[in-house]
Every structure is written in structure tokens, then in C-alpha cells.
Scaffold this motif. Structure first.
Motif, PDB file in Angstrom:
ATOM      1  N   UNK A 134       0.831  -1.197   0.000  1.00 41.42           N
ATOM      2  CA  UNK A 134       0.000   0.000   0.000  1.00 41.42           C
ATOM      3  C   UNK A 134       0.869   1.252   0.000  1.00 41.42           C
ATOM      4  N   UNK A 135       0.420   2.275  -0.720  1.00 44.19           N
ATOM      5  CA  UNK A 135       1.114   3.562  -0.699  1.00 44.19           C
ATOM      6  C   UNK A 135       0.767   4.302   0.588  1.00 44.19           C
ATOM      7  N   UNK A 136       1.796   4.746   1.304  1.00 39.22           N
ATOM      8  CA  UNK A 136       1.601   5.484   2.551  1.00 39.22           C
ATOM      9  C   UNK A 136       2.384   6.793   2.498  1.00 39.22           C
ATOM     10  N   UNK A 137       1.809   7.827   3.111  1.00 42.04           N
ATOM     11  CA  UNK A 137       2.525   9.095   3.217  1.00 42.04           C
ATOM     12  C   UNK A 137       3.746   8.939   4.112  1.00 42.04           C
ATOM     13  N   UNK A 138       4.828   9.600   3.762  1.00 38.49           N
ATOM     14  CA  UNK A 138       6.002   9.640   4.623  1.00 38.49           C
ATOM     15  C   UNK A 138       5.665  10.517   5.831  1.00 38.49           C
ATOM     16  N   UNK A 139       5.840   9.968   7.025  1.00 37.14           N
ATOM     17  CA  UNK A 139       5.484  10.676   8.260  1.00 37.14           C
ATOM     18  C   UNK A 139       6.540  11.733   8.552  1.00 37.14           C
ATOM     19  N   UNK A 140       6.173  12.996   8.388  1.00 36.06           N
ATOM     20  CA  UNK A 140       7.135  14.090   8.552  1.00 36.06           C
ATOM     21  C   UNK A 140       6.367  15.341   8.965  1.00 36.06           C
ATOM     22  N   UNK A 141       6.417  15.672  10.258  1.00 38.37           N
ATOM     23  CA  UNK A 141       5.625  16.791  10.769  1.00 38.37           C
ATOM     24  C   UNK A 141       6.412  18.083  10.932  1.00 38.37           C
ATOM     25  N   UNK A 142       7.597  18.149  10.336  1.00 40.41           N
ATOM     26  CA  UNK A 142       8.376  19.372  10.432  1.00 40.41           C
ATOM     27  C   UNK A 142       7.948  20.361   9.338  1.00 40.41           C
ATOM     28  N   UNK A 143       8.360  21.609   9.486  1.00 38.69           N
ATOM     29  CA  UNK A 143       7.900  22.656   8.572  1.00 38.69           C
ATOM     30  C   UNK A 143       8.512  22.544   7.180  1.00 38.69           C
ATOM     31  N   UNK A 144       9.593  21.747   7.024  1.00 40.96           N
ATOM     32  CA  UNK A 144      10.232  21.640   5.709  1.00 40.96           C
ATOM     33  C   UNK A 144       9.685  20.477   4.885  1.00 40.96           C
ATOM     34  N   UNK A 145       8.512  19.982   5.251  1.00 43.88           N
ATOM     35  CA  UNK A 145       7.947  18.855   4.510  1.00 43.88           C
ATOM     36  C   UNK A 145       7.574  19.276   3.090  1.00 43.88           C
ATOM     37  N   UNK A 146       7.629  18.306   2.195  1.00 47.95           N
ATOM     38  CA  UNK A 146       7.334  18.569   0.791  1.00 47.95           C
ATOM     39  C   UNK A 146       5.831  18.601   0.548  1.00 47.95           C
ATOM     40  N   UNK A 147       5.440  19.302  -0.495  1.00 48.70           N
ATOM     41  CA  UNK A 147       4.045  19.344  -0.925  1.00 48.70           C
ATOM     42  C   UNK A 147       4.004  19.088  -2.431  1.00 48.70           C
TER      43      UNK A 147
END
Length: 327
Positions: free
Chosen positions: A80-93
């Protein structure tokens, strides 16, 4: 086919991109790509790479990433495709995604590892954690079929609850619990709590007829249930969000929390977060003690307004849920 050279090429391309887009560096001299023959007679690889952040440490103390790469493991369920868990402000969009095992495959794989590795601390923790906090996401029949296929692939008899439990070396598990997990899990609960839950953590999906009944939700809880958050938020050190993160973490590990509410210290079992029509956010708990004395509310649920909670600290006291934990 995978080869050491191909792995090195992929790593070079990947870490070069990371270095260009972050403050990390990956010293190439520290890379190790070990090729070996696994128990099934096929080629596998273990890869270790080190990295250094903006605050460069001593070369010998650099953190490492380890990859175990196999070419012949039995993958039963669809990844399954899962989002990379990254809660910092430099996360990609948009948020990057990666192909992962399904939760059913993880539980089956961890249960197989539990048997083959005689109850290593990480396997025990993961199986109990899934049993406690991910049951609504798991398909028991699917897990059962996946586990049977994985045991068969490893030439092991079809799994039973007794077979898996009998394989666990409890003395080694107890001896290694702190050493293997304390650096990964803050406020690590006692191993005895996990040993006591192992039979039901396996039975509920492998042999449901012998599993314990699941506690009901708090009947008197009012309002829409808050969405569950399975993973901690990064970078939160104070305020209401930090208090809620602390309470959630305690709930996931079945630990009581010392909460300061309306000027009193209250030892509670956390259960549910709700949004009633009043517009408040309500935490439902079982209040065990108030200012060190047994609470007169111990036998029924109590509601706290979250914006009136001043602090929350995870205690060493564990609890067996009286109601369904929904945090």
C-alpha cells in the motif's frame, strides 16, 4: 537481479539528492554493503550507511541507517502507498509516498518473527501495539491467511496460539527489554504488562473463539469521537497539543497519567476524546486518585475540558482498560 553494484548506484543517486536538499551528508567511506547467503540458499544483502547533520559529531558516533535486502521473501498481501510521516515545517508538498506492507501483512510477519526469534523485544512490542491500537484497521481473516502462507514458506507448521506462545523465551525477553527498547520508546512500560497480553494479542485474529471480549466504549460519552492519531507529532514541547500528545502516548501504552486539572493532581486512565455540541473538547478518563487519595469517581467515567488541563505527565502505573481506549 539485485547486486552490490546496483545497490551502490541506487544509494549514490538517492543520497546525492538528499544532500542537495538538506543539511545532511553521507560519508562514503562508512558505507558497507555485505552480501551473504540466507538460510534458504539465496543471496541477500545487509547495507549500513552513516550520516551527519549540521551539528557534525565525531566520526565514530555518527548515526547509522541499516537496510536488510532480500529477494525471496514471501509477500502475500498487496503493498500500500503510505505518506512519509514528517511533521516538520520543511515537509514537501505534495507529501512523498512509499510502498509499504499492509497492516495485515505487518501483523502476520511480526507474528512469524515472534515465533522464529523466540520473542525478541521489538517483535513483542509491535504485536501488542497493533493488537491494542490498530484493531479497527486489521482484517483478522486476512491476517490469518497471510500468516499461514508465511509459516508455510518458511517450512513451519501452520501457526497456533499455543505454538507461538511456547516459542517465546520469557527470561531472555525480560533481560533484553530495557536494552533493546528504552532508546526508542520514552516512558517504556514494564515487560510484564506485555507478557500478560501476548496470548490475547495473537488469539483475537488467529483463534477468535478463545480471545477475550473487547471492552465497550464509554456509554455516557457525548459527542463525535476525535480522529485517532497513531503517530506522534514532532517538535511539540509545550501547550495544549503537547498535553494531548502525552495523554495519547500513555493511552497507547496503557499507562496512567498524572493530570493537573482545576488545581488538583489527578491520576487517571485516559480513554476517549470527544467533540460535543457545546463546542468544547472533552477528555473522558477514569479518575483513580485525586491529590494522592482514591477518587470518589473511580467507578465511573469522568469528563475534563481539555483547555482547562494545566499539565500531563505519564506515570509508571499501568492499567487494564475498563472501557474501550479510543485515543
Amino acid at each position: 537481479m539485485i547486486s552490490s553494484g546496483r545497490i551502490n548506484d541506487y544509494l549514490e543517486g538517492t543520497v546525492s539528492w538528499i544532500e542537495e536538499n538538506s543539511g545532511l551528508t553521507f560519508p562514503r567511506r562508512d558505507w558497507k554493503i555485505d552480501e551473504y547467503i540466507n538460510p534458504r540458499g539465496n543471496t541477500s544483502f545487509q547495507v549500513k550507511i552513516s550520516y551527519s547533520g549540521p551539528l557534525i559529531g565525531a566520526p565514530r558516533s555518527l548515526p547509522r541507517i541499516k537496510f536488510d535486502i532480500t529477494q525471496d521473501e514471501r509477500l502475500v498481501d498487496t503493498p500500500q502507498l503510505r505518506n512519509v510521516h514528517h511533521n516538520f515545517t520543511d515537509r514537501f508538498n505534495p507529501i512523498p509516498q512509499v510502498l509499504c506492507y499492509s497492516i495485515d501483512e505487518i501483523l502476520a510477519e511480526k507474528s512469524r518473527a515472534l515465533f522464529e526469534r523466540h520473542g525478541r523485544a521489538r517483535d513483542v512490542y509491535d504485536v501488542i501495539n497493533i493488537s491494542r491500537n490498530f484493531r479497527e484497521q486489521v482484517n483478522p481473516e486476512n491476517v490469518r491467511n497471510i500468516a499461514i502462507a508465511k509459516f508455510e514458506f518458511k517450512k513451519i507448521a501452520s501457526p497456533t496460539v499455543k505454538q507461538i506462545l511456547d516459542s517465546i523465551d520469557k527470561e531472555t525477553l525480560i533481560a533484553n527489554w530495557e536494552h533493546q527498547l528504552s532508546h526508542q520508546i520514552s516512558n517504556l512500560p514494564s515487560v510484564e504488562q506485555f507478557i500478560n497480553e501476548l496470548d490475547d494479542a495473537i488469539a483475537w485474529w488467529l483463534d477468535p473463539e478463545i480471545a477475550k471480549p473487547v471492552p465497550e466504549s464509554i456509554i455516557s460519552a457525548i459527542g463525535e469521537r476525535a480522529p485517532r492519531q497513531f503517530f506522534p507529532k514532532a517538535g511539540i514541547r509545550s501547550g495544549r497539543e503537547y498535553i494531548l500528545e502525552t495523554i495519547r502516548r500513555a493511552a497507547h501504552n496503557r499507562q496512567c497519567v498524572m493530570i493537573t486539572y482545576h488545581g488538583h493532581n489527578r491520576l487517571v486512565e485516559p480513554y476517549s476524546l470527544r467533540y460535543p455540541a457545546t463546542g468544547n473538547e472533552i477528555l473522558y478518563v477514569r479518575e483513580i486518585e485525586k491529590d494522592g487519595i482514591q477518587s470518589d469517581k473511580i467507578n465511573h467515567p469522568t469528563a475534563y475540558k481539555t483547555h482547562e488541563i494545566d499539565s500531563a505527565i505519564i506515570s509508571d502505573r499501568i492499567f487494564i482498560p475498563k472501557w474501550k481506549v479510543e485515543l
